[in-house]
Design a protein around this motif. Structure first.
Motif, PDB file in Angstrom:
ATOM      1  N   SER A 120    -115.344   0.632  52.377  1.00  0.00           N
ATOM      2  CA  SER A 120    -115.065   0.815  53.802  1.00  0.00           C
ATOM      3  C   SER A 120    -113.566   1.009  54.002  1.00  0.00           C
ATOM      4  O   SER A 120    -112.744   0.467  53.255  1.00  0.00           O
ATOM      5  N   GLY A 121    -113.240   1.795  55.029  1.00  0.00           N
ATOM      6  CA  GLY A 121    -111.839   2.048  55.323  1.00  0.00           C
ATOM      7  C   GLY A 121    -111.564   3.523  55.505  1.00  0.00           C
ATOM      8  O   GLY A 121    -112.470   4.366  55.363  1.00  0.00           O
ATOM      9  N   PRO A 122    -110.335   3.896  55.835  1.00  0.00           N
ATOM     10  CA  PRO A 122    -109.996   5.297  56.065  1.00  0.00           C
ATOM     11  C   PRO A 122    -110.060   6.117  54.782  1.00  0.00           C
ATOM     12  O   PRO A 122    -109.955   5.576  53.681  1.00  0.00           O
ATOM     13  N   ILE A 123    -110.224   7.418  54.944  1.00  0.00           N
ATOM     14  CA  ILE A 123    -110.272   8.320  53.783  1.00  0.00           C
ATOM     15  C   ILE A 123    -108.863   8.545  53.231  1.00  0.00           C
ATOM     16  O   ILE A 123    -108.653   8.514  52.015  1.00  0.00           O
ATOM     17  N   PHE A 124    -107.914   8.758  54.125  1.00  0.00           N
ATOM     18  CA  PHE A 124    -106.543   9.038  53.699  1.00  0.00           C
ATOM     19  C   PHE A 124    -105.669   7.791  53.835  1.00  0.00           C
ATOM     20  O   PHE A 124    -105.958   6.887  54.623  1.00  0.00           O
ATOM     21  N   TYR A 125    -104.613   7.787  53.047  1.00  0.00           N
ATOM     22  CA  TYR A 125    -103.676   6.672  53.051  1.00  0.00           C
ATOM     23  C   TYR A 125    -102.273   7.238  53.197  1.00  0.00           C
ATOM     24  O   TYR A 125    -101.876   8.147  52.454  1.00  0.00           O
ATOM     25  N   ALA A 126    -101.532   6.761  54.190  1.00  0.00           N
ATOM     26  CA  ALA A 126    -100.160   7.236  54.429  1.00  0.00           C
ATOM     27  C   ALA A 126     -99.178   6.107  54.158  1.00  0.00           C
ATOM     28  O   ALA A 126     -99.454   4.943  54.481  1.00  0.00           O
ATOM     29  N   GLN A 127     -98.055   6.451  53.566  1.00  0.00           N
ATOM     30  CA  GLN A 127     -97.064   5.440  53.205  1.00  0.00           C
ATOM     31  C   GLN A 127     -95.670   6.058  53.294  1.00  0.00           C
ATOM     32  O   GLN A 127     -95.486   7.230  52.954  1.00  0.00           O
ATOM     33  N   GLU A 128     -94.694   5.280  53.744  1.00  0.00           N
ATOM     34  CA  GLU A 128     -93.339   5.799  53.850  1.00  0.00           C
ATOM     35  C   GLU A 128     -92.666   5.823  52.476  1.00  0.00           C
ATOM     36  O   GLU A 128     -92.674   4.832  51.753  1.00  0.00           O
ATOM     37  N   ARG A 129     -92.100   6.974  52.129  1.00  0.00           N
ATOM     38  CA  ARG A 129     -91.335   7.133  50.893  1.00  0.00           C
ATOM     39  C   ARG A 129     -89.971   7.708  51.247  1.00  0.00           C
ATOM     40  O   ARG A 129     -89.748   8.198  52.356  1.00  0.00           O
ATOM     41  N   ILE A 130     -89.073   7.690  50.274  1.00  0.00           N
ATOM     42  CA  ILE A 130     -87.717   8.204  50.477  1.00  0.00           C
ATOM     43  C   ILE A 130     -87.578   9.534  49.744  1.00  0.00           C
ATOM     44  O   ILE A 130     -87.866   9.630  48.548  1.00  0.00           O
ATOM     45  N   GLY A 131     -87.144  10.556  50.489  1.00  0.00           N
ATOM     46  CA  GLY A 131     -87.081  11.907  49.923  1.00  0.00           C
ATOM     47  C   GLY A 131     -85.666  12.425  49.754  1.00  0.00           C
ATOM     48  O   GLY A 131     -84.730  11.662  49.513  1.00  0.00           O
ATOM     49  N   LYS A 132     -85.525  13.727  49.875  1.00  0.00           N
ATOM     50  CA  LYS A 132     -84.228  14.381  49.675  1.00  0.00           C
ATOM     51  C   LYS A 132     -83.202  13.845  50.668  1.00  0.00           C
ATOM     52  O   LYS A 132     -83.513  13.598  51.830  1.00  0.00           O
ATOM     53  N   ASN A 133     -81.967  13.671  50.185  1.00  0.00           N
ATOM     54  CA  ASN A 133     -80.866  13.129  50.985  1.00  0.00           C
ATOM     55  C   ASN A 133     -81.190  11.743  51.547  1.00  0.00           C
ATOM     56  O   ASN A 133     -80.675  11.350  52.605  1.00  0.00           O
ATOM     57  N   ALA A 134     -82.067  11.007  50.826  1.00  0.00           N
ATOM     58  CA  ALA A 134     -82.442   9.631  51.187  1.00  0.00           C
ATOM     59  C   ALA A 134     -83.118   9.544  52.546  1.00  0.00           C
ATOM     60  O   ALA A 134     -83.094   8.491  53.190  1.00  0.00           O
ATOM     61  N   GLN A 135     -83.757  10.653  52.970  1.00  0.00           N
ATOM     62  CA  GLN A 135     -84.466  10.654  54.250  1.00  0.00           C
ATOM     63  C   GLN A 135     -85.910  10.189  54.059  1.00  0.00           C
ATOM     64  O   GLN A 135     -86.604  10.643  53.147  1.00  0.00           O
TER      65      GLN A 135
END
Length: 472
Positions: A316-331
Motif C-alpha cells: 500500500s502507498g503511492p506509486i511514485f516517490y519524490a525526494q529532495e536532492r542537490i544538483g548542479k551549482n548546489a541547487q
C-alpha cells in the motif's frame, strides 16, 4: 564595455572574413567553370543570390566558431596557436560546405574541378580569416599589455615560494594582463619581503569572500605542492567561484606532463579546468539528454504502466516517490522514482539502503536490480534537473557528512547529476558515508575526463549491469 567591444570586434572580423572569402570564391568558381568572360556582367538576381548566400555562409562560420569555443577567453590568445587552430577549423568547415552545397554542383564536369573548388575555398577562407583575426587579436594584446584590460589576481601563499612567484609574475605576467592586488596568507609565517611589496587581504580561509570583495578573476596558488591536503582544502574553498585557478607546480608534476605552458615566456602553471566541455559538446550533450529521454518516455510507456501496476500491488502507498536532492551549482530539486520501499521507511530518520534492507519490498528489490525504479528520472532529465550521465545526486543530510571528510565533494556540483554515473558502474551503490567517499574518486575522474565518448561508455556499462541484474 571595453572587453565586450573587443569580443564583438573579433566576431565581426570573422564574419567579414567569411563574407569576403565566399564572394571571392563565387567569382573564382565562375572563372574555373569558364562562366566569366570579358563582357560578363552580373545580373540583379545573381547579386541578390550572392549576397544572401554570403550572409548564410558567414552565419554558419560564426556559429561553428562559437560551438567550438573560439570566443572563450579571447584576451589570452596566442597568435601562432590561433593560426594553427584556425587551419584545422577551416578544413572542417570547408568540408561541411563542400558536401552540403558544392558536391552536387551541376556546373562541375570532372572530379578535378571538385578538388580545385574545395581547395580554392579553403585557401581563400583560411588566409582572409587569418589576416583579419590576427589584426583583431593583435589589437587586443596591445590593450592587455598596456594595462587597459587587466585581471585582478590574488596570490595564495605567504612563504619564499610565494614571494618568488610574485616577482616572476611581475616580470612575465604583463602580457597575460595579470594585476596582482594582494595575497592571502597560508599558515602562521609570512615572508617579510612579500608583505612589504604586496598587501595581505586576510587568511586563505576567507577566499570566497575575498574574491567577491576584490573582484578577483585569477587565483594563483603558490604553496609547496607537497602540501596536498592544504591544496585540496583551498580548491574546495574555490569551488563555485568565478575565478580562474592556477597552481605553481613542482618538478615531479612537470615530469608527469601535467604542466601546460600556453605562452613561451610565461610562468609555468597547472591550470585548473574552468570549462569542462567545449560548447559544441555541451549543446550536443543537452540535446541528446532531451531527445533520448523524451523518446524513451514515449516508447517505454508499457514498461512504465506495468511497473506502476506492480508497485501498487506490492504494497500500500503511492506509486511514485519524490525526494529532495542537490544538483548542479548546489541547487536543490525533487528527484522522482518508483517507490521500492514500504511507506514510512524513514520515519526514524534518513538511512542508506543495504543488500538485505527489510524496508525494501520484494518487487522493489527486483526493480533495484534492473534499475526499473530509476525510470521516472527521465522526466527529471527533460526538465533540466539531471542528465543521462553524471554523478549521482545526494541528499543534503549526507552531503554535510561527506564534505567533513572529503571537501572536494563540492566539485561534483559543477555538472548536472545523472541517472547513471561512472561511480555507479565502477563501484555501485554506497551503503555508508565512507563508501560514498570511496565512490567519489570515480565521479571526480569522470568530471576531469568529461566527453561525449565517456558518456557513451558509461551508458554501455550501465546496460551491461542491467542485463546481468547486478544492481541492488
Amino acid at each position: 564595455m571595453t572587453r565586450t567591444f573587443q569580443k564583438l570586434k573579433l566576431i565581426a572580423a570573422d564574419f567579414v572574413a567569411a563574407l569576403l572569402a565566399w564572394m571571392c570564391f563565387f567569382l573564382l568558381r565562375k572563372y574555373l567553370l569558364s562562366e566569366i568572360n570579358a563582357g560578363y556582367r552580373f545580373t540583379g538576381g545573381e547579386l541578390f543570390t550572392l549576397t544572401g548566400s554570403a550572409l548564410m555562409i558567414a552565419l554558419f562560420w560564426a556559429g561553428l566558431y562559437t560551438l567550438i569555443g573560439e570566443y572563450r577567453d579571447i584576451f589570452r590568445k596566442s597568435r601562432l596557436a590561433e593560426i594553427i587552430r584556425l587551419a584545422r577549423i577551416s578544413i572542417l568547415g570547408a568540408l561541411v560546405i563542400f558536401f552540403a552545397l558544392l558536391l552536387d554542383d551541376q556546373g562541375v564536369s570532372s572530379y578535378r574541378l571538385y578538388y580545385k573548388t574545395i581547395t580554392a575555398y579553403f585557401l581563400l577562407h583560411f588566409f582572409i580569416t587569418a589576416v583579419l583575426r590576427t589584426w583583431a587579436i593583435t589589437t587586443v594584446q596591445r590593450l592587455v599589455r598596456g594595462g587597459v584590460i587587466s585581471f585582478n589576481t590574488l596570490l595564495v601563499g605567504s612563504n619564499i615560494l610565494a614571494r618568488e612567484t610574485y616577482h616572476e609574475l611581475a616580470r612575465t605576467g604583463k602580457h597575460l594582463g595579470l594585476k596582482l592586488v594582494g595575497f592571502a596568507p597560508v599558515g602562521d609565517t609570512v615572508d617579510a619581503e612579500l608583505a612589504a611589496e604586496l598587501p595581505a587581504h586576510g587568511s586563505y580561509t576567507r577566499l570566497p569572500a575575498l574574491i567577491r570583495a576584490l573582484k578577483i578573476e585569477q587565483v594563483i596558488i603558490a604553496i609547496e605542492p607537497s602540501e596536498h591536503l592544504m591544496i585540496q582544502e583551498i580548491l574546495a574553498l574555490l569551488e563555485g567561484t568565478p575565478a580562474r585557478v592556477s597552481i605553481l607546480p613542482d618538478l615531479y608534476q612537470m615530469l608527469l606532463g601535467s604542466v601546460k605552458v600556453n605562452h613561451l615566456f610565461g610562468t609555468p602553471l597547472i591550470e585548473i579546468k574552468h570549462d569542462l566541455l567545449p560548447p559544441w559538446q555541451e549543446v550536443t550533450k543537452r540535446g541528446l539528454d532531451i531527445f533520448g529521454s523524451a523518446l524513451f518516455l514515449v516508447l517505454a510507456w508499457p514498461v512504465y504502466a506495468f511497473t506502476a501496476v506492480m508497485v501498487r500491488l506490492s504494497s500500500s502507498g503511492p506509486i511514485f516517490y519524490a525526494q529532495e536532492r542537490i544538483g548542479k551549482n548546489a541547487q536543490p530539486f525533487r528527484i522522482y522514482k518508483f517507490r521500492s520501499m514500504y511507506v514510512d521507511a524513514e520515519k526514524q530518520g534518513p538511512a542508506l539502503s543495504s543488500d538485505f534492507d527489510p524496508r525494501i519490498t520484494p518487487w522493489g528489490r527486483f526493480m533495484r536490480k534492473v534499475r526499473l525504479d530509476e525510470l521516472p528520472q527521465f522526466w527529471n532529465v527533460v526538465k533540466g534537473d539531471m542528465s543521462l550521465v553524471g554523478p549521482r545526486p545526494e541528499r543534503r543530510f549526507y552531503i554535510d557528512q561527506i564534505v567533513k571528510v572529503a571537501p572536494h565533494y563540492r566539485h561534483l556540483h559543477r555538472v548536472r547529476p545523472g541517472i547513471t554515473s561512472l561511480g555507479q558502474v565502477k563501484y555501485g551503490y554506497a551503503e555508508t558515508v565512507a563508501q560514498m567517499v570511496e565512490r567519489l574518486k570515480f565521479d571526480i575522474l569522470y568530471i576531469e575526463n568529461m566527453s561525449l565518448a565517456m558518456d557513451f561508455r558509461v551508458m554501455l556499462y550501465t546496460l551491461k549491469i542491467i542485463v546481468e541484474g547486478r544492481g541492488k
